[in-house]
Scaffold this motif. Structure first.
Motif, PDB file in Angstrom:
ATOM      1  N   ARG A  59      17.709  17.206   7.904  1.00  0.00           N
ATOM      2  CA  ARG A  59      18.222  16.116   8.315  1.00  0.00           C
ATOM      3  C   ARG A  59      17.181  15.296   8.940  1.00  0.00           C
ATOM      4  NH1 ARG A  59      22.976  19.460  10.129  1.00  0.00           N
ATOM      5  NH2 ARG A  59      24.730  19.019   8.651  1.00  0.00           N
ATOM      6  N   ASP A  60      16.217  15.743   9.457  1.00  0.00           N
ATOM      7  CA  ASP A  60      15.088  15.054  10.247  1.00  0.00           C
ATOM      8  C   ASP A  60      14.168  14.314   9.075  1.00  0.00           C
ATOM      9  OD1 ASP A  60      16.229  15.603  12.747  1.00  0.00           O
ATOM     10  OD2 ASP A  60      15.243  17.447  12.785  1.00  0.00           O
ATOM     11  N   GLY A  61      13.957  14.792   8.070  1.00  0.00           N
ATOM     12  CA  GLY A  61      13.095  14.288   7.149  1.00  0.00           C
ATOM     13  C   GLY A  61      12.579  15.187   6.140  1.00  0.00           C
ATOM     14  N   VAL A  62      11.517  15.139   5.696  1.00  0.00           N
ATOM     15  CA  VAL A  62      10.620  15.951   4.821  1.00  0.00           C
ATOM     16  C   VAL A  62       9.780  16.752   5.628  1.00  0.00           C
ATOM     17  CG1 VAL A  62       9.060  15.970   2.862  1.00  0.00           C
ATOM     18  CG2 VAL A  62      10.743  14.349   2.769  1.00  0.00           C
ATOM     19  N   LEU A  63       9.905  17.983   5.383  1.00  0.00           N
ATOM     20  CA  LEU A  63       9.012  19.106   6.188  1.00  0.00           C
ATOM     21  C   LEU A  63       7.994  19.425   5.250  1.00  0.00           C
ATOM     22  CD1 LEU A  63      12.029  21.466   7.247  1.00  0.00           C
ATOM     23  CD2 LEU A  63      10.794  19.821   8.628  1.00  0.00           C
ATOM     24  N   TRP A  64       8.073  19.363   4.059  1.00  0.00           N
ATOM     25  CA  TRP A  64       6.886  19.705   3.202  1.00  0.00           C
ATOM     26  C   TRP A  64       7.022  19.406   1.718  1.00  0.00           C
ATOM     27  CZ3 TRP A  64       6.656  22.792  -1.289  1.00  0.00           C
ATOM     28  CH2 TRP A  64       5.180  23.193  -1.726  1.00  0.00           C
ATOM     29  N   GLN A  65       5.949  18.931   1.076  1.00  0.00           N
ATOM     30  CA  GLN A  65       6.199  18.585  -0.244  1.00  0.00           C
ATOM     31  C   GLN A  65       4.964  19.129  -1.011  1.00  0.00           C
ATOM     32  OE1 GLN A  65       7.067  14.536  -0.717  1.00  0.00           O
ATOM     33  NE2 GLN A  65       5.115  13.586  -0.229  1.00  0.00           N
ATOM     34  N   GLY A  66       4.675  19.427  -2.114  1.00  0.00           N
ATOM     35  CA  GLY A  66       3.762  19.847  -3.032  1.00  0.00           C
ATOM     36  C   GLY A  66       4.005  19.927  -4.265  1.00  0.00           C
ATOM     37  N   SER A  67       2.978  19.930  -5.137  1.00  0.00           N
ATOM     38  CA  SER A  67       3.101  19.911  -6.800  1.00  0.00           C
ATOM     39  C   SER A  67       1.950  20.636  -7.296  1.00  0.00           C
ATOM     40  CB  SER A  67       2.940  18.305  -7.264  1.00  0.00           C
ATOM     41  OG  SER A  67       1.717  17.742  -6.786  1.00  0.00           O
ATOM     42  N   SER A  68       2.241  20.893  -8.391  1.00  0.00           N
ATOM     43  CA  SER A  68       1.362  21.882  -9.366  1.00  0.00           C
ATOM     44  C   SER A  68       1.621  21.593 -10.820  1.00  0.00           C
ATOM     45  CB  SER A  68       1.242  23.300  -8.885  1.00  0.00           C
ATOM     46  OG  SER A  68       0.626  24.008  -9.670  1.00  0.00           O
ATOM     47  N   GLY A  69       0.402  21.668 -11.551  1.00  0.00           N
ATOM     48  CA  GLY A  69       0.544  21.593 -12.989  1.00  0.00           C
ATOM     49  C   GLY A  69       0.753  20.178 -13.638  1.00  0.00           C
ATOM     50  N   HIS A  70       1.048  20.147 -14.644  1.00  0.00           N
ATOM     51  CA  HIS A  70       1.148  18.665 -15.391  1.00  0.00           C
ATOM     52  C   HIS A  70       2.563  18.066 -15.761  1.00  0.00           C
ATOM     53  CE1 HIS A  70      -3.138  19.414 -16.030  1.00  0.00           C
ATOM     54  NE2 HIS A  70      -2.768  20.542 -16.466  1.00  0.00           N
ATOM     55  N   THR A  84      -1.316  14.652 -20.309  1.00  0.00           N
ATOM     56  CA  THR A  84      -2.556  13.871 -20.058  1.00  0.00           C
ATOM     57  C   THR A  84      -2.365  13.303 -18.518  1.00  0.00           C
ATOM     58  OG1 THR A  84      -1.186  11.760 -20.572  1.00  0.00           O
ATOM     59  CG2 THR A  84      -2.575  12.778 -22.268  1.00  0.00           C
ATOM     60  N   HIS A  85      -1.263  13.928 -17.675  1.00  0.00           N
ATOM     61  CA  HIS A  85      -1.213  13.574 -16.366  1.00  0.00           C
ATOM     62  C   HIS A  85      -0.467  14.703 -15.363  1.00  0.00           C
ATOM     63  CE1 HIS A  85      -0.630   9.480 -18.571  1.00  0.00           C
ATOM     64  NE2 HIS A  85      -1.092   9.138 -17.349  1.00  0.00           N
ATOM     65  N   ASP A  86      -1.179  14.805 -14.459  1.00  0.00           N
ATOM     66  CA  ASP A  86      -0.772  15.608 -13.385  1.00  0.00           C
ATOM     67  C   ASP A  86       0.510  15.429 -12.747  1.00  0.00           C
ATOM     68  OD1 ASP A  86      -3.007  17.203 -13.854  1.00  0.00           O
ATOM     69  OD2 ASP A  86      -4.156  16.509 -12.166  1.00  0.00           O
ATOM     70  N   ALA A  87       1.387  16.642 -12.353  1.00  0.00           N
ATOM     71  CA  ALA A  87       2.474  16.172 -11.520  1.00  0.00           C
ATOM     72  C   ALA A  87       2.253  15.816 -10.191  1.00  0.00           C
ATOM     73  CB  ALA A  87       3.313  17.528 -11.688  1.00  0.00           C
ATOM     74  N   GLY A  88       3.159  14.970  -9.683  1.00  0.00           N
ATOM     75  CA  GLY A  88       2.894  14.741  -8.326  1.00  0.00           C
ATOM     76  C   GLY A  88       4.305  14.463  -7.521  1.00  0.00           C
ATOM     77  N   PRO A  89       4.150  14.173  -6.272  1.00  0.00           N
ATOM     78  CA  PRO A  89       5.543  14.116  -5.610  1.00  0.00           C
ATOM     79  C   PRO A  89       6.413  12.906  -6.189  1.00  0.00           C
ATOM     80  CG  PRO A  89       3.648  14.186  -4.112  1.00  0.00           C
ATOM     81  CD  PRO A  89       3.034  13.998  -5.360  1.00  0.00           C
ATOM     82  N   ASP A  90       5.856  12.036  -6.825  1.00  0.00           N
ATOM     83  CA  ASP A  90       6.622  10.802  -7.391  1.00  0.00           C
ATOM     84  C   ASP A  90       6.931  11.073  -8.725  1.00  0.00           C
ATOM     85  OD1 ASP A  90       6.635   9.401  -4.890  1.00  0.00           O
ATOM     86  OD2 ASP A  90       4.674   8.662  -5.195  1.00  0.00           O
ATOM     87  N   THR A  91       6.563  12.223  -9.509  1.00  0.00           N
ATOM     88  CA  THR A  91       6.796  12.351 -10.740  1.00  0.00           C
ATOM     89  C   THR A  91       8.162  12.426 -11.225  1.00  0.00           C
ATOM     90  OG1 THR A  91       4.760  13.513 -11.062  1.00  0.00           O
ATOM     91  CG2 THR A  91       6.375  13.855 -13.053  1.00  0.00           C
ATOM     92  N   ALA A  92       8.566  11.577 -12.181  1.00  0.00           N
ATOM     93  CA  ALA A  92       9.900  11.642 -12.600  1.00  0.00           C
ATOM     94  C   ALA A  92      10.147  12.407 -13.965  1.00  0.00           C
ATOM     95  CB  ALA A  92      10.404  10.305 -13.033  1.00  0.00           C
ATOM     96  N   PHE A  93      10.879  13.459 -13.780  1.00  0.00           N
ATOM     97  CA  PHE A  93      11.136  14.432 -14.735  1.00  0.00           C
ATOM     98  C   PHE A  93      12.572  14.175 -15.560  1.00  0.00           C
ATOM     99  CE2 PHE A  93       8.465  16.649 -11.986  1.00  0.00           C
ATOM    100  CZ  PHE A  93       7.328  17.129 -12.921  1.00  0.00           C
ATOM    101  N   ARG A  94      12.544  14.319 -16.920  1.00  0.00           N
ATOM    102  CA  ARG A  94      14.052  14.298 -17.518  1.00  0.00           C
ATOM    103  C   ARG A  94      14.450  15.745 -17.504  1.00  0.00           C
ATOM    104  NH1 ARG A  94      11.988  11.255 -23.058  1.00  0.00           N
ATOM    105  NH2 ARG A  94      11.466   9.165 -21.756  1.00  0.00           N
ATOM    106  N   ILE A  95      15.795  15.485 -16.924  1.00  0.00           N
ATOM    107  CA  ILE A  95      16.348  16.911 -16.579  1.00  0.00           C
ATOM    108  C   ILE A  95      17.438  17.312 -17.615  1.00  0.00           C
ATOM    109  CG2 ILE A  95      15.797  17.046 -14.000  1.00  0.00           C
ATOM    110  CD1 ILE A  95      18.665  15.991 -13.436  1.00  0.00           C
ATOM    111  N   PHE A  96      17.883  16.396 -18.471  1.00  0.00           N
ATOM    112  CA  PHE A  96      18.886  16.531 -19.453  1.00  0.00           C
ATOM    113  C   PHE A  96      20.051  17.141 -19.224  1.00  0.00           C
ATOM    114  CE2 PHE A  96      14.570  16.024 -21.463  1.00  0.00           C
ATOM    115  CZ  PHE A  96      14.807  14.928 -22.507  1.00  0.00           C
TER     116      PHE A  96
END
Length: 63
Positions: free
Chosen positions: A8-19, A23-35
């Motif tokens: 409730r207080d906010g984001v405690l941790w965020q991380g990313s790994s992979g692509h 051609t682009h690495d995954a990051g916290p703002d990456t949008a994924f198609r979840i179908f």
């Protein structure tokens, strides 16, 4: 993979790994198609409401 831990207080941790794509690495703002994952997310939301007692489980079903 992108993951985030929050409360409730906010984001405690965020991380990313992979692509995100070849051609682009995954990051916290990456949008994924979840179908069809929206079905699982909707089901989980309904189960949480039932567990919390905020979704009426005694309603009549359509036949």
């Amino acid at each position: 993979m992108v993951a985030m831990v929050a409360n409730r207080d906010g984001v405690l941790w965020q991380g990313s790994s992979g692509h995100a794509n070849p051609t682009h690495d995954a990051g916290p703002d990456t949008a994924f198609r979840i179908f069809s994952m929206t079905k699982a997310i909707g089901s989980l939301a309904a189960l949480l409401l039932v567990d919390r007692g905020t979704w009426p489980t005694t309603s009549q079903r359509c036949s």
